[in-house]
Scaffold this motif. Structure first.
Motif: not given
Length: 298
Positions: A278-286
């Motif tokens: 979840l953190k990986t995907l959210a930070i990657s999107t940001f």
């Protein structure tokens, strides 16, 4: 204070401002004469307020319905008993008022008294954002319990965030901007889908009929691959149609963690193992949104 910071779920904030970054810096690149840092700061603050409101409302709604009793990942305050439902309800009301005040201030600074139609339109969007933030889990007809969460996340995190923020400066609608708006919306929906894949079993027991519960984990994975890959394709298409120079394609660097994320999800056999992603995907999107935004202006 520690408890409320935890309930605000700060790790969700970078994702929430991703669309604002792209929409704002697109306007700065193509409409520099109308760009305003005051509008930018107010847009960021308003979006953060909406996200915190949503997080408080989710904590309250899922907590009183018992949905969070057996959840995986970080604990929620109402479900754990650290904050009472009455206290959280008051926090929801207070944050909603703050969000509305910020939205009105943003609209006034952007449109003044001369654009009455635009003011009404964005006031409607502001109220709709507040209602959507609360109704995701709160109430008998909470749309998050009926499988419509992905649609609302796509619309508000993608279309409204990027097209709306750009319009605040330019007072115009650019069709080409639909491409990154859809991309960020899809990646944001992917974060929700990942969250729902992780919580599939507990959500089904609690009667929370997310899209994942409705279609099953196997199909949810395929849906996940589709929206993430499509989002990357739309970003590249946007760059091509915008006649990006070679150095502006630097945003593709953010594709590597996204591709690695998809590999991890593909290999995952235990729902609990999805939580770190979840953190990986959210930070990657940001990261993708930030680099694209900087590429637009530099």
């Amino acid at each position: 204070m520690k408890k409320w910071i935890q309930a605000a779920r700060l790790r969700t904030l970078p994702l929430s401002i991703s669309g604002i970054l792209v929409g704002s810096f697109y306007a700065k690149a193509y409409y520099p004469e109308t760009f305003s840092w005051i509008i930018f700061v107010l847009a960021i603050l308003t979006t953060v307020a909406f996200q915190v409101l949503s997080n408080f409302a989710n904590d309250y709604g899922d907590g009183i319905k018992g949905t969070d009793d057996n959840r995986i990942g970080e604990k929620r305050l109402v479900a754990s008993g650290e904050v009472t439902s009455v206290q959280m309800k008051k926090a929801v009301v207070f944050t909603a008022v703050v969000a509305l005040i910020l939205a009105i201030l943003l609209i006034y600074v952007s449109f003044g008294k001369d654009n009455f139609i635009y003011t009404l339109l964005f006031l409607f969007l502001g109220v709709a954002s507040i209602v959507a933030s609360i109704k995701y889990t709160v109430g008998k007809n909470a749309y998050g319990y009926s499988g419509f969460g992905d649609v609302f996340v796509f619309v508000f995190f993608g279309l409204v965030a990027i097209l709306g923020s750009s319009f605040l400066y330019s007072k115009s609608f650019d069709v080409l901007l639909i491409l990154p708006a859809c991309a960020v919306g899809m990646l944001s929906a992917a974060v929700l889908n990942l969250n729902n894949m992780r919580d599939e079993d507990s959500d089904e027991i609690a009667g929370k009929n997310t899209l994942v519960v409705k279609i099953g984990g196997a199909k949810a994975k395929k849906y996940h691959y589709f929206i993430v890959i499509t989002a990357m394709f739309l970003m590249v298409l946007f760059a091509i149609l915008s006649n990006f120079k070679l150095e502006q394609y630097v945003f593709i660097v953010a594709f590597f963690p996204l591709i690695n994320h998809l590999k991890t999800v593909y290999k995952c056999r235990n729902a609990r193992d999805l939580d770190p992603q979840l953190k990986t995907l959210a930070i990657s999107t940001f990261l993708l949104s930030l680099i694209l935004s900087l590429a637009l202006i530099f």
